[in-house]
Design a protein around this motif. Sequence first.
Motif, mmCIF file in Angstrom:
data_model
loop_
_atom_site.group_PDB
_atom_site.id
_atom_site.type_symbol
_atom_site.label_atom_id
_atom_site.label_comp_id
_atom_site.label_asym_id
_atom_site.label_seq_id
_atom_site.Cartn_x
_atom_site.Cartn_y
_atom_site.Cartn_z
ATOM 1 N N UNK A 14 0.789 -1.214 0.000
ATOM 2 C CA UNK A 14 0.000 0.000 0.000
ATOM 3 C C UNK A 14 0.824 1.267 0.000
ATOM 4 N N UNK A 15 2.105 1.123 0.256
ATOM 5 C CA UNK A 15 2.985 2.275 0.305
ATOM 6 C C UNK A 15 3.484 2.704 -1.055
ATOM 7 N N UNK A 16 4.399 3.679 -1.045
ATOM 8 C CA UNK A 16 4.919 4.257 -2.281
ATOM 9 C C UNK A 16 6.434 4.338 -2.247
ATOM 10 N N UNK A 17 7.003 4.293 -3.428
ATOM 11 C CA UNK A 17 8.429 4.524 -3.625
ATOM 12 C C UNK A 17 8.616 5.254 -4.938
ATOM 13 N N UNK A 18 9.717 5.997 -5.037
ATOM 14 C CA UNK A 18 10.043 6.676 -6.284
ATOM 15 C C UNK A 18 11.447 6.271 -6.711
ATOM 16 N N UNK A 19 11.545 5.670 -7.842
ATOM 17 C CA UNK A 19 12.835 5.284 -8.390
ATOM 18 C C UNK A 19 13.333 6.358 -9.356
ATOM 19 N N UNK A 20 14.636 6.496 -9.406
ATOM 20 C CA UNK A 20 15.263 7.437 -10.328
ATOM 21 C C UNK A 20 16.318 6.717 -11.141
ATOM 22 N N UNK A 21 16.523 7.194 -12.350
ATOM 23 C CA UNK A 21 17.579 6.649 -13.196
ATOM 24 C C UNK A 21 18.198 7.807 -13.956
ATOM 25 N N UNK A 22 19.458 8.066 -13.682
ATOM 26 C CA UNK A 22 20.173 9.160 -14.330
ATOM 27 C C UNK A 22 21.032 8.618 -15.454
ATOM 28 N N UNK A 23 20.907 9.219 -16.620
ATOM 29 C CA UNK A 23 21.696 8.823 -17.775
ATOM 30 C C UNK A 23 22.815 9.817 -18.001
#
Length: 125
Positions: A14-23
């Motif tokens: 039920x929770x949230x996460x934010x993934x990032x990907x830097x190029x």
Amino acid sequence: VQLQASGGGLVQAGGSLRLSCAASGRTRNSINMAWFRQAPGKEREFVAVIKRAGGITAYADSVKGRFTISRDNTENTVFLQMNSLKPEDTAVYYCAADQSIIWSEVKNQYAYDYWGQGTLVTVSS
């Protein structure tokens, strides 16, 4: 092109996460960027993709309405906002990129030339 993924972790259902990907590297023409994931004992599967121009997106049916892919073109960074997480979302998430992929191939992992190292997302029940 080098890809650096981050943002994984442990979260309750039920929770949230934010993934990032830097190029970084030869990204001057911008690139199509995508997320795939691989759960233990399973094949790597497509999650979401955002096109290099226009921001057109596509999602796997299993994440539609819960995950949102976005990008910051000035920083060549792509994000995956994951809401309403479920235990079955547990996997290593990989970002992928390609400069010339055709749209009909965006869900095919073998069509991408560049891959990040993966970031682990664990969703507890």
